[in-house]
Scaffold this motif. Structure first.
Motif, mmCIF file in Angstrom:
data_model
loop_
_atom_site.group_PDB
_atom_site.id
_atom_site.type_symbol
_atom_site.label_atom_id
_atom_site.label_comp_id
_atom_site.label_asym_id
_atom_site.label_seq_id
_atom_site.Cartn_x
_atom_site.Cartn_y
_atom_site.Cartn_z
ATOM 1 N N VAL A 162 -18.067 2.290 -9.021
ATOM 2 C CA VAL A 162 -17.371 1.111 -8.884
ATOM 3 C C VAL A 162 -15.904 1.613 -9.353
ATOM 4 C CG1 VAL A 162 -16.678 -1.260 -9.408
ATOM 5 C CG2 VAL A 162 -18.778 -0.810 -8.925
ATOM 6 N N PHE A 163 -15.824 2.183 -10.514
ATOM 7 C CA PHE A 163 -14.548 2.817 -10.952
ATOM 8 C C PHE A 163 -13.903 3.790 -10.002
ATOM 9 C CE2 PHE A 163 -12.785 6.247 -13.198
ATOM 10 C CZ PHE A 163 -11.716 5.651 -13.692
ATOM 11 N N GLU A 164 -14.869 4.810 -9.654
ATOM 12 C CA GLU A 164 -14.196 5.640 -8.746
ATOM 13 C C GLU A 164 -13.730 5.146 -7.426
ATOM 14 O OE1 GLU A 164 -17.303 8.802 -8.179
ATOM 15 O OE2 GLU A 164 -17.061 9.335 -10.202
ATOM 16 N N THR A 165 -14.322 4.132 -6.802
ATOM 17 C CA THR A 165 -14.130 3.393 -5.625
ATOM 18 C C THR A 165 -12.661 2.695 -5.807
ATOM 19 O OG1 THR A 165 -16.437 3.111 -4.928
ATOM 20 C CG2 THR A 165 -14.723 1.705 -3.909
ATOM 21 N N ILE A 166 -12.590 2.043 -6.997
ATOM 22 C CA ILE A 166 -11.347 1.155 -7.131
ATOM 23 C C ILE A 166 -10.274 2.198 -7.338
ATOM 24 C CG2 ILE A 166 -10.270 -0.397 -8.862
ATOM 25 C CD1 ILE A 166 -12.986 -1.838 -9.012
ATOM 26 N N SER A 167 -10.378 3.316 -8.125
ATOM 27 C CA SER A 167 -9.308 4.266 -8.498
ATOM 28 C C SER A 167 -8.761 4.838 -7.125
ATOM 29 C CB SER A 167 -10.017 5.139 -9.536
ATOM 30 O OG SER A 167 -9.106 5.995 -9.927
ATOM 31 N N LYS A 168 -9.634 5.061 -6.322
ATOM 32 C CA LYS A 168 -9.354 5.836 -4.836
ATOM 33 C C LYS A 168 -8.173 4.771 -4.321
ATOM 34 C CE LYS A 168 -13.153 8.667 -4.156
ATOM 35 N NZ LYS A 168 -14.475 9.148 -3.531
ATOM 36 N N LYS A 169 -8.495 3.601 -4.319
ATOM 37 C CA LYS A 169 -7.813 2.752 -3.402
ATOM 38 C C LYS A 169 -6.677 1.867 -4.240
ATOM 39 C CE LYS A 169 -10.387 3.052 0.214
ATOM 40 N NZ LYS A 169 -9.884 3.697 1.336
ATOM 41 N N TRP A 170 -6.559 2.126 -5.530
ATOM 42 C CA TRP A 170 -5.631 1.364 -6.498
ATOM 43 C C TRP A 170 -4.283 1.977 -6.131
ATOM 44 C CZ3 TRP A 170 -6.860 -2.578 -9.567
ATOM 45 C CH2 TRP A 170 -5.722 -3.083 -10.484
ATOM 46 N N GLN A 171 -3.643 1.674 -5.155
ATOM 47 C CA GLN A 171 -2.135 2.061 -4.855
ATOM 48 C C GLN A 171 -1.381 0.813 -4.448
ATOM 49 O OE1 GLN A 171 -2.227 5.570 -2.430
ATOM 50 N NE2 GLN A 171 0.267 5.897 -2.588
ATOM 51 N N PHE A 172 -0.378 0.836 -5.087
ATOM 52 C CA PHE A 172 0.474 -0.344 -4.436
ATOM 53 C C PHE A 172 2.019 0.005 -4.114
ATOM 54 C CE2 PHE A 172 -2.601 -2.209 -7.438
ATOM 55 C CZ PHE A 172 -3.135 -3.194 -6.716
ATOM 56 N N VAL A 173 2.378 -0.314 -2.726
ATOM 57 C CA VAL A 173 3.376 0.318 -2.216
ATOM 58 C C VAL A 173 4.539 -0.673 -2.184
ATOM 59 C CG1 VAL A 173 4.168 1.441 -0.010
ATOM 60 C CG2 VAL A 173 1.952 1.731 -0.764
ATOM 61 N N PHE A 174 5.771 -0.335 -2.744
ATOM 62 C CA PHE A 174 7.002 -1.268 -2.608
ATOM 63 C C PHE A 174 7.702 -0.702 -1.586
ATOM 64 C CE2 PHE A 174 4.915 -2.289 -6.370
ATOM 65 C CZ PHE A 174 5.227 -3.653 -6.925
ATOM 66 N N PRO A 175 8.238 -1.267 -0.504
ATOM 67 C CA PRO A 175 8.919 -0.651 0.458
ATOM 68 C C PRO A 175 10.354 -0.276 0.020
ATOM 69 C CG PRO A 175 8.046 -2.770 1.471
ATOM 70 C CD PRO A 175 7.829 -2.771 -0.263
ATOM 71 N N GLU A 176 11.022 0.521 0.781
ATOM 72 C CA GLU A 176 12.428 1.054 0.768
ATOM 73 C C GLU A 176 13.204 -0.222 0.886
ATOM 74 O OE1 GLU A 176 15.406 3.240 -1.012
ATOM 75 O OE2 GLU A 176 13.378 3.719 -0.974
ATOM 76 N N ALA A 177 13.788 -0.641 0.115
ATOM 77 C CA ALA A 177 14.861 -2.034 0.426
ATOM 78 C C ALA A 177 16.343 -1.429 0.884
ATOM 79 C CB ALA A 177 15.056 -2.963 -0.825
#
Length: 207
Positions: free
Chosen positions: A36-51
């Motif tokens: 579960v940790f490895e799965t979440i770790s791979k997807k844990w990425q939050f993108v903030f657009p260029e404003a």
């Protein structure tokens, strides 16, 4: 004496068997948590657009947004507990976003976006703290949060896009005329109400 020895031996064997089963279950649980940790770790990425520049200038001094953004972008690396602590902190940051918005963005459309973003983060906080973490739901929520972040930036862009649209000739005069009419109607209604009150008072005095 023989029976006592046999009993002790049997008890020891049972204890060993129980310990073996508990140890096996602990290993399986640890392996499951690691997956579960490895799965979440791979997807844990939050993108903030260029404003756009105007947006950047507006949010430049908005420390609550900067703290929220920085907290969310710092990815945990050690364990599920680290992810749980991270989203708990992010959730606290998100609570204040819709309450402390820069004046330019202090409109219902923007505040609504921020509230929705906060709701998604609260859901992620709830799911990641369950005894059995539903990894698919957690991964889905990460994607949804990214969409909400994108939606917030889009709404900010719209504020400046609308400001940049030139008004038609005479539009300002029309708006002022409408405001004057509304004000006149309001005063007229207030005068009617005041006259009615005075008539009612006179009638009572006569009685």
């Amino acid at each position: 004496m023989k029976y006592l020895v046999a009993f002790i031996v049997s008890l020891s064997l049972l204890s060993c068997d129980d310990f073996s089963k508990q140890n096996e279950e602990s290993l399986k649980l640890a392996e499951k948590k690691q997956v579960v940790f490895e799965t979440i770790s791979k997807k844990w990425q939050f993108v903030f657009p260029e404003a756009r520049p105007e947006v950047n200038k507006t949010i430049e001094g908005w420390k609550h947004w900067e703290q929220f953004k920085r907290e969310l972008q710092e990815k945990p690396k050690t364990s599920l507990l680290a992810f749980q602590l991270k989203i708990k902190n992010v959730s606290k940051r998100a609570d204040s976003l819709s309450l402390r918005v820069p004046e330019t963005f202090n409109i219902p459309q923007v505040k609504s976006r921020l509230v929705t973003l906060n709701t998604k983060i609260k859901s992620l906080d709830t799911y990641i703290h369950l005894e059995e973490i539903p990894e698919k739901k957690v991964v889905a929520l990460i994607g949804e949060i990214n969409e909400e972040i994108k939606g917030v930036y889009t709404q900010w862009d719209e504020v400046f896009i609308k400001k940049a649209i030139p008004k038609e000739v005479g539009e300002d005069d029309m708006i002022r005329a409408l405001d004057t009419t509304r004000l006149a109607n309001k005063k007229f209604q207030e005068e009617i109400i005041e006259n009615d009150k005075n008539k009612a008072t006179d009638t009572i005095k006569k009685k």
